[in-house]
Design a protein around this motif. Structure first.
Motif, PDB file in Angstrom:
ATOM      1  N   LYS A   1     -14.272  14.565  14.880  1.00 47.99           N
ATOM      2  CA  LYS A   1     -13.051  15.109  15.485  1.00 47.99           C
ATOM      3  C   LYS A   1     -11.817  14.496  14.828  1.00 47.99           C
ATOM      4  CE  LYS A   1     -15.080  16.001  20.016  1.00 47.99           C
ATOM      5  NZ  LYS A   1     -15.118  15.574  21.431  1.00 47.99           N
ATOM      6  N   CYS A   2     -11.912  13.232  14.471  1.00 51.11           N
ATOM      7  CA  CYS A   2     -10.797  12.567  13.778  1.00 51.11           C
ATOM      8  C   CYS A   2     -10.561  13.206  12.415  1.00 51.11           C
ATOM      9  CB  CYS A   2     -11.061  11.070  13.630  1.00 51.11           C
ATOM     10  SG  CYS A   2     -10.997  10.158  15.185  1.00 51.11           S
ATOM     11  N   LYS A   3     -11.634  13.586  11.729  1.00 50.80           N
ATOM     12  CA  LYS A   3     -11.493  14.274  10.443  1.00 50.80           C
ATOM     13  C   LYS A   3     -10.767  15.604  10.642  1.00 50.80           C
ATOM     14  CE  LYS A   3     -15.649  12.561   8.127  1.00 50.80           C
ATOM     15  NZ  LYS A   3     -16.971  12.986   7.633  1.00 50.80           N
ATOM     16  N   GLU A   4     -11.136  16.316  11.709  1.00 50.46           N
ATOM     17  CA  GLU A   4     -10.484  17.588  12.017  1.00 50.46           C
ATOM     18  C   GLU A   4      -9.005  17.382  12.344  1.00 50.46           C
ATOM     19  OE1 GLU A   4     -12.770  19.331  15.190  1.00 50.46           O
ATOM     20  OE2 GLU A   4     -14.591  19.386  13.973  1.00 50.46           O
ATOM     21  N   ALA A   5      -8.652  16.186  12.835  1.00 56.69           N
ATOM     22  CA  ALA A   5      -7.265  15.875  13.184  1.00 56.69           C
ATOM     23  C   ALA A   5      -6.456  15.424  11.970  1.00 56.69           C
ATOM     24  CB  ALA A   5      -7.223  14.802  14.269  1.00 56.69           C
ATOM     25  N   GLY A   6      -7.080  15.360  10.786  1.00 54.27           N
ATOM     26  CA  GLY A   6      -6.330  15.055   9.574  1.00 54.27           C
ATOM     27  C   GLY A   6      -6.699  13.760   8.875  1.00 54.27           C
ATOM     28  N   PHE A   7      -7.659  13.030   9.379  1.00 57.77           N
ATOM     29  CA  PHE A   7      -8.087  11.785   8.730  1.00 57.77           C
ATOM     30  C   PHE A   7      -9.176  12.110   7.708  1.00 57.77           C
ATOM     31  CE2 PHE A   7      -6.028  10.436  12.561  1.00 57.77           C
ATOM     32  CZ  PHE A   7      -5.331   9.306  12.168  1.00 57.77           C
ATOM     33  N   THR A   8      -8.725  12.596   6.552  1.00 56.88           N
ATOM     34  CA  THR A   8      -9.660  13.122   5.555  1.00 56.88           C
ATOM     35  C   THR A   8      -9.551  12.459   4.192  1.00 56.88           C
ATOM     36  OG1 THR A   8      -8.064  14.849   5.030  1.00 56.88           O
ATOM     37  CG2 THR A   8      -9.765  15.400   6.655  1.00 56.88           C
ATOM     38  N   THR A   9      -8.627  11.519   4.032  1.00 59.90           N
ATOM     39  CA  THR A   9      -8.427  10.873   2.738  1.00 59.90           C
ATOM     40  C   THR A   9      -9.208   9.564   2.669  1.00 59.90           C
ATOM     41  OG1 THR A   9      -6.220  11.828   2.611  1.00 59.90           O
ATOM     42  CG2 THR A   9      -6.672   9.987   1.149  1.00 59.90           C
ATOM     43  N   ASP A  10      -9.899   9.342   1.558  1.00 64.64           N
ATOM     44  CA  ASP A  10     -10.651   8.105   1.305  1.00 64.64           C
ATOM     45  C   ASP A  10     -11.595   7.762   2.469  1.00 64.64           C
ATOM     46  OD1 ASP A  10     -11.455   5.960  -0.208  1.00 64.64           O
ATOM     47  OD2 ASP A  10      -9.819   4.646   0.435  1.00 64.64           O
ATOM     48  N   VAL A  11     -12.382   8.736   2.889  1.00 65.21           N
ATOM     49  CA  VAL A  11     -13.315   8.561   4.003  1.00 65.21           C
ATOM     50  C   VAL A  11     -14.484   7.689   3.554  1.00 65.21           C
ATOM     51  CG1 VAL A  11     -14.867   9.741   5.600  1.00 65.21           C
ATOM     52  CG2 VAL A  11     -12.690  10.792   4.981  1.00 65.21           C
ATOM     53  N   LYS A  12     -14.790   6.650   4.346  1.00 67.81           N
ATOM     54  CA  LYS A  12     -15.911   5.760   4.032  1.00 67.81           C
ATOM     55  C   LYS A  12     -16.688   5.451   5.300  1.00 67.81           C
ATOM     56  CE  LYS A  12     -14.029   3.553   0.000  1.00 67.81           C
ATOM     57  NZ  LYS A  12     -13.322   2.448  -0.540  1.00 67.81           N
ATOM     58  N   GLN A  13     -17.998   5.378   5.135  1.00 64.99           N
ATOM     59  CA  GLN A  13     -18.859   4.939   6.224  1.00 64.99           C
ATOM     60  C   GLN A  13     -19.665   3.751   5.720  1.00 64.99           C
ATOM     61  OE1 GLN A  13     -21.868   7.638   7.638  1.00 64.99           O
ATOM     62  NE2 GLN A  13     -22.596   6.177   9.140  1.00 64.99           N
ATOM     63  N   GLU A  14     -19.593   2.664   6.464  1.00 67.25           N
ATOM     64  CA  GLU A  14     -20.368   1.465   6.141  1.00 67.25           C
ATOM     65  C   GLU A  14     -21.073   1.032   7.413  1.00 67.25           C
ATOM     66  OE1 GLU A  14     -17.281  -1.085   4.737  1.00 67.25           O
ATOM     67  OE2 GLU A  14     -17.166  -0.103   2.795  1.00 67.25           O
ATOM     68  N   GLY A  15     -22.324   1.439   7.561  1.00 64.86           N
ATOM     69  CA  GLY A  15     -23.060   1.122   8.788  1.00 64.86           C
ATOM     70  C   GLY A  15     -22.411   1.790   9.986  1.00 64.86           C
ATOM     71  N   PRO A  16     -22.117   1.009  11.026  1.00 65.57           N
ATOM     72  CA  PRO A  16     -21.510   1.599  12.219  1.00 65.57           C
ATOM     73  C   PRO A  16     -19.981   1.685  12.136  1.00 65.57           C
ATOM     74  CG  PRO A  16     -22.019  -0.687  12.641  1.00 65.57           C
ATOM     75  CD  PRO A  16     -22.513  -0.381  11.248  1.00 65.57           C
ATOM     76  N   GLN A  17     -19.418   1.549  10.941  1.00 72.07           N
ATOM     77  CA  GLN A  17     -17.969   1.616  10.773  1.00 72.07           C
ATOM     78  C   GLN A  17     -17.582   2.811   9.919  1.00 72.07           C
ATOM     79  OE1 GLN A  17     -16.097  -1.896   9.313  1.00 72.07           O
ATOM     80  NE2 GLN A  17     -16.673  -3.119  11.074  1.00 72.07           N
ATOM     81  N   TYR A  18     -16.548   3.501  10.393  1.00 62.36           N
ATOM     82  CA  TYR A  18     -15.982   4.610   9.646  1.00 62.36           C
ATOM     83  C   TYR A  18     -14.520   4.259   9.364  1.00 62.36           C
ATOM     84  CZ  TYR A  18     -19.942   7.396  11.266  1.00 62.36           C
ATOM     85  OH  TYR A  18     -21.194   7.875  11.511  1.00 62.36           O
TER      86      TYR A  18
END
Length: 142
Positions: free
Chosen positions: A84-101
């Motif tokens: 939902k955050c991605k849909e709200a505009g948080f789309t630049t330099d997206v990273k997932q490291e374990g339980p952290q986005y």
């Protein structure tokens, strides 16, 4: 003699109950049910999707920083929330490291969403972009 013993036992029991009551009241106070309207009144937190009617503890709410702990969340709900955050505009330099986005908006707002399996708590951390001054190169030769 038996009366004194009963009296002391009663005093000890009352003290123990008082300590237990104070501990329970303190832990129950950690976080409150935050409504969608209250969420939308936050300074920069309103940029984010509302995580639902959950108990939350808002740690910071300024123009530069927003930090909230959302209680009794699951890893699956955290993943849905980040989408939902991605849909709200948080789309630049997206990273997932374990339980952290982590992701940024085009304006430079930084979002970090993490999850703790230990206490089933999601942490949302939003930071405003850092304003940079003009860089002035020296004009002299080395």
């Amino acid at each position: 003699m038996k009366r004194k013993k009963k009296k002391w036992l009663l005093i000890v029991l009352v003290v123990i109950l008082a300590v237990v009551f104070v501990k329970c009241a303190a832990s129950a106070d950690r976080g409150k049910l935050v409504s969608n309207a209250e969420w939308n009144e936050t300074k920069i937190g309103r940029m984010l999707p509302y995580p639902g009617p959950k108990k939350m503890e808002i740690q910071a709410d300024t123009e530069e920083s927003f930090r909230v702990y959302v209680k009794k969340y699951s890893k699956e709900k955290q993943e849905d929330y980040f989408e939902k955050c991605k849909e709200a505009g948080f789309t630049t330099d997206v990273k997932q490291e374990g339980p952290q986005y982590r992701a940024y908006t085009e304006e430079g707002y930084r979002l970090q969403v993490s999850f703790s399996d230990y206490d089933h708590e999601m942490t949302i951390d939003l930071s405003a972009p850092i304003e940079m001054g003009k860089l002035k190169w020296p004009s002299s030769q080395i």
